[in-house]
Design an enzyme around this catalytic site. Sequence first.
Site, PDB file in Angstrom:
ATOM      1  N   ALA A 156      -1.729   6.297   9.696  1.00 27.31           N
ATOM      2  CA  ALA A 156      -2.819   5.948   8.551  1.00 27.31           C
ATOM      3  C   ALA A 156      -4.000   6.452   8.510  1.00 27.31           C
ATOM      4  O   ALA A 156      -4.696   6.668   7.406  1.00 27.31           O
ATOM      5  CB  ALA A 156      -3.079   4.292   8.786  1.00 27.31           C
ATOM      6  N   HIS A 177      -3.953  10.144   8.905  1.00 20.02           N
ATOM      7  CA  HIS A 177      -3.674  11.159   7.813  1.00 20.02           C
ATOM      8  C   HIS A 177      -3.665  10.295   6.343  1.00 20.02           C
ATOM      9  O   HIS A 177      -4.177  11.053   5.446  1.00 20.02           O
ATOM     10  CB  HIS A 177      -2.134  11.572   8.331  1.00 20.02           C
ATOM     11  CG  HIS A 177      -2.121  12.198   9.462  1.00 20.02           C
ATOM     12  ND1 HIS A 177      -1.284  11.672  10.445  1.00 20.02           N
ATOM     13  CD2 HIS A 177      -2.433  13.376   9.920  1.00 20.02           C
ATOM     14  CE1 HIS A 177      -1.302  12.626  11.597  1.00 20.02           C
ATOM     15  NE2 HIS A 177      -2.254  13.549  11.166  1.00 20.02           N
ATOM     16  N   SER A 191      -1.308  11.147  16.551  1.00 23.44           N
ATOM     17  CA  SER A 191       0.158  11.337  16.345  1.00 23.44           C
ATOM     18  C   SER A 191       0.577  11.195  17.992  1.00 23.44           C
ATOM     19  O   SER A 191       1.607  10.957  18.287  1.00 23.44           O
ATOM     20  CB  SER A 191       0.575  12.752  16.071  1.00 23.44           C
ATOM     21  OG  SER A 191       0.175  12.816  14.727  1.00 23.44           O
ATOM     22  N   ARG A 192      -0.573  11.657  18.919  1.00 19.14           N
ATOM     23  CA  ARG A 192      -0.046  11.612  20.149  1.00 19.14           C
ATOM     24  C   ARG A 192       0.202  10.158  20.761  1.00 19.14           C
ATOM     25  O   ARG A 192       0.875   9.980  22.040  1.00 19.14           O
ATOM     26  CB  ARG A 192      -0.825  12.250  21.077  1.00 19.14           C
ATOM     27  CG  ARG A 192      -0.819  13.884  21.121  1.00 19.14           C
ATOM     28  CD  ARG A 192      -1.779  14.596  22.082  1.00 19.14           C
ATOM     29  NE  ARG A 192      -1.532  16.171  21.944  1.00 19.14           N
ATOM     30  CZ  ARG A 192      -1.973  16.831  21.175  1.00 19.14           C
ATOM     31  NH1 ARG A 192      -2.938  16.401  20.182  1.00 19.14           N
ATOM     32  NH2 ARG A 192      -1.562  18.146  21.052  1.00 19.14           N
TER      33      ARG A 192
HETATM   34  P1  AMP Z   1      -3.203  16.774  12.980  1.00 17.27           P
HETATM   35  O1  AMP Z   1      -1.903  16.145  12.109  1.00 17.27           O
HETATM   36  O2  AMP Z   1      -3.306  15.761  14.309  1.00 17.27           O
HETATM   37  O3  AMP Z   1      -3.462  17.980  13.149  1.00 17.27           O
HETATM   38  O4  AMP Z   1      -4.377  15.960  12.024  1.00 17.27           O
HETATM   39  C1  AMP Z   1      -4.132  16.473  10.751  1.00 17.27           C
HETATM   40  C2  AMP Z   1      -5.534  16.015  10.066  1.00 17.27           C
HETATM   41  O5  AMP Z   1      -5.631  14.658  10.169  1.00 17.27           O
HETATM   42  C3  AMP Z   1      -6.817  16.496  10.913  1.00 17.27           C
HETATM   43  O6  AMP Z   1      -7.975  16.872   9.828  1.00 17.27           O
HETATM   44  C4  AMP Z   1      -7.155  15.319  11.766  1.00 17.27           C
HETATM   45  O7  AMP Z   1      -8.645  15.216  12.212  1.00 17.27           O
HETATM   46  C5  AMP Z   1      -7.225  14.222  10.724  1.00 17.27           C
HETATM   47  N1  AMP Z   1      -6.674  12.931  11.763  1.00 17.27           N
HETATM   48  C6  AMP Z   1      -6.080  12.786  12.792  1.00 17.27           C
HETATM   49  N2  AMP Z   1      -6.136  11.479  13.196  1.00 17.27           N
HETATM   50  C7  AMP Z   1      -7.034  10.771  12.322  1.00 17.27           C
HETATM   51  C8  AMP Z   1      -7.477   9.567  12.306  1.00 17.27           C
HETATM   52  N3  AMP Z   1      -7.379   8.572  13.145  1.00 17.27           N
HETATM   53  N4  AMP Z   1      -8.526   9.241  11.409  1.00 17.27           N
HETATM   54  C9  AMP Z   1      -8.626  10.148  10.218  1.00 17.27           C
HETATM   55  N5  AMP Z   1      -8.388  11.522  10.390  1.00 17.27           N
HETATM   56  C10 AMP Z   1      -7.676  11.753  11.177  1.00 17.27           C
END
Ligand code: AMP
Length: 284
Positions: free
Chosen positions: A35, A37, A190-191
Site C-alpha cells: 500500500a 507504493h 517489501s522486506r
Molecule cells: P522500493 O520498492 O522499496 O525501492 O520503494 C519504491 C518507492 O516506494 C520508494 O520511493 C520508497 O521510498 C517508497 N516507499 C517504500 N515504502 C513506503 C511506505 N511505507 N510509504 C510510502 N512510500 C514508500
Amino acid sequence: MVIFKKISELQSYLNSYTSTGKTVGFIPTMGALHAGHLSLIKEAKASTDVVVCSIFVNPTQFNNKADYEKYPVSEGADIELLVDGGCDILFLPSVKEIYPDGLIQFASFDFGYLDTLLEGKYRPGHFKGVAQVVNRLLEIVSPDKLFMGQKDYQQCLIVKKLLQLTGKDNKIELVICPTLREQDGLAMSSRNRRLSESQRSLAAVIYQCLVSIEAKQNSMPFAVVQKECMDILNGKGFVTEYVAIANSEDLSLMSDYTDSRKTVALIATKIGDIRLIDNMLLSG
Ligand code: AMP
C-alpha cells in the site's frame, strides 16, 4: 495498464502523450508492492496525466549479495495491484535492458558526506547504485514529476542532489510522499514480508522508539534517549546499526536536540538477516 519491457517501445508510447502536452508522473520501485507504493501511484494520478511505475530490482545498489538474491519478487500480484491502483504504464525492464554495457558505473556523482553517513556507512556503495539506476530511469522515462517515499529519507536527499548535479531539477519535480504504516506503526516495506510471525510482532518497536525520540525531545538529552532505544531494540533481539537525529535538510548529524524544527530521527536495525529502516520528522 500497458506493460513495456523495452525502452524504445516505452518511449514511443510515452511520446504519443507528451507530444500532446500531457504530463508524466514516475514512480520507480523494486516491486513486491504494498500500500505504501500504491500511495505514490495515487499521489501521481492526482497531479499528472500519465502515471508510469517501474519495477526493477537494481543489482548495483545491493552491497550484500544475499540481500539481492533474497529480495522478494511477486510480479503477478504486483501487476494486479497496479491495475487496481490505476497505474497507466508499467516498465518492467531486464538487467540487460538497463545496463547493456554491464554493471560498471560510468557516471559517478559527488554527494559529499551525504552518501557516507547513516545508510551510506552501513551499506557502502548503495547510494552510488541508487543514483546510477535513478539517473538511467529518469533519462528513459523523462517524467515531469518523480514520486518517492519519505520512508527512504536519505535516498530522497540523494535523489534531490542528483537532480541538481545533473541539471534535471529544472525539468523534474521531486515529490516526497509520507510513509504509510501498518496499524501498529511499522513502516510498510517489501522486506516486511520476509519477517517471521514472531519477528513481525516485535518490529513495531522501531516506530515506538521514533515516537519516544520525539516525545522526549524537551525533557531529556538525546544521548540518554538514544541509549534507551538501543537497549530496547537490542534487548528484543535486534542488532541496531544506528539511532540518530540529523538536520532534516542536509542530514548533518546532531549530538543533541535543538529548538529547530528541522530535525529527523532515523533508525536502522536488523532482525535475523532482515534489515529495517524508518524515520520521523520531529515536530519541534
Ligand atoms: P522500493 O520498492 O522499496 O525501492 O520503494 C519504491 C518507492 O516506494 C520508494 O520511493 C520508497 O521510498 C517508497 N516507499 C517504500 N515504502 C513506503 C511506505 N511505507 N510509504 C510510502 N512510500 C514508500
